[in-house]
Design an enzyme around this catalytic site. Sequence first.
Site, PDB file in Angstrom:
ATOM      1  N   THR A 162       0.634  -0.807  -0.205  1.00 15.27           N
ATOM      2  CA  THR A 162       0.006  -0.336  -0.388  1.00 15.27           C
ATOM      3  C   THR A 162       1.090   1.397   0.122  1.00 15.27           C
ATOM      4  O   THR A 162       2.204   1.324   0.474  1.00 15.27           O
ATOM      5  CB  THR A 162      -1.062  -0.080   1.525  1.00 15.27           C
ATOM      6  OG1 THR A 162      -1.823  -0.826   1.277  1.00 15.27           O
ATOM      7  CG2 THR A 162      -1.735   1.375   1.426  1.00 15.27           C
ATOM      8  N   GLY A 192     -10.417  -3.304   3.582  1.00 17.72           N
ATOM      9  CA  GLY A 192      -9.383  -3.144   3.829  1.00 17.72           C
ATOM     10  C   GLY A 192      -9.310  -1.696   4.994  1.00 17.72           C
ATOM     11  O   GLY A 192     -10.193  -1.102   5.146  1.00 17.72           O
ATOM     12  N   THR A 213       0.073   1.333   6.466  1.00 16.48           N
ATOM     13  CA  THR A 213      -0.170  -0.642   6.034  1.00 16.48           C
ATOM     14  C   THR A 213      -0.088  -1.629   6.365  1.00 16.48           C
ATOM     15  O   THR A 213       0.335  -1.523   7.480  1.00 16.48           O
ATOM     16  CB  THR A 213       1.924   0.221   4.278  1.00 16.48           C
ATOM     17  OG1 THR A 213       1.684  -1.495   4.030  1.00 16.48           O
ATOM     18  CG2 THR A 213       2.542  -0.335   5.345  1.00 16.48           C
TER      19      THR A 213
END
Length: 296
Positions: A162, A192, A213
């Site tokens: 990410t 997510g 992340t």
Amino acid sequence: MPDDMVDAHIHGVTNALAAGWRVLERGGAALDAVEEAVVIMEDDETFDAGRGSFLNRDGKVQLDALIMDGATLRAGGVGCVERLRNPVRAARKILSESPHVYFVAEGAERFAAEHGIALCKNEDLVIPREVERLRAYQAEAAQHGNDLFAPSSDDVTISHDTVGAVALDRAGNIAAATSTGGTLNKAPGRLGDSSLIGCGCYANNESAAVSTTGWGEPIMKLVLAKWTADRIQAGNLPEWSAQEAMNYLKQRLDGHGGIIVLNPEGHIGIAHNTPRMAWAYKTVRKQEAGIEKSAP
Ligand code: ASP
């Protein structure tokens, strides 16, 4: 990340830094800087964002992104979009031009198209490296007799790529943005942490700008970006708070990930409990980039 991807990651975050800095240097807003930085990383196939993202169980790219303005708390988020090259651009349009905060799936794509953002085909976002990665993963999962093959915290070989950016501008405002393709082999429709306010991204001039992340489910449960910003609002420095967030993620839910943090005074925090995380920062005095250790 594998050894052979290290240089590409350093290169990618350094390019993103330059794009964000160009905005700030000419007196631009932190919000514009984080958007431009994230666009560079969405366009870079190295990362799990935009084209080149991890594929879901059906072999499709499904993207999530959030952008947030610390001055006004305005935010824009998109989830489960399949036809946007730069989901952060759509998120920014939502922030600037919609009374709503969050759009998902076709509704998000329709909003983007109505606001001048071209849609692409999902296949345009899929690259051979990721087709092969999914194939190998699913073959291994089948051997284990488990379709979902859910990642566990001790499986740090599962990469999290990410992208995120935080920035402080001359007016003293901070902003944050996060963009992702989510986790490899995720179920279609799975959202997510990355695009959820306070989980994968948060910005408030009264505390901090944060982007995370990592394994999204534990991060969501801990509302980790807001948890970190709260530590800063209570008087702690970003450097300490970022490390504490990683300790908390590990201790409370056995989670793994990484975090970048910036307060309105310009103090930064970078931490991760994975073996590696690519980061880069620049101030008027200093520029650094790295992969393994946290920045000061
Ligand atoms: N946090 C992201 C998610 O769970 C994945 C990542 O950071 O790579 O969707």
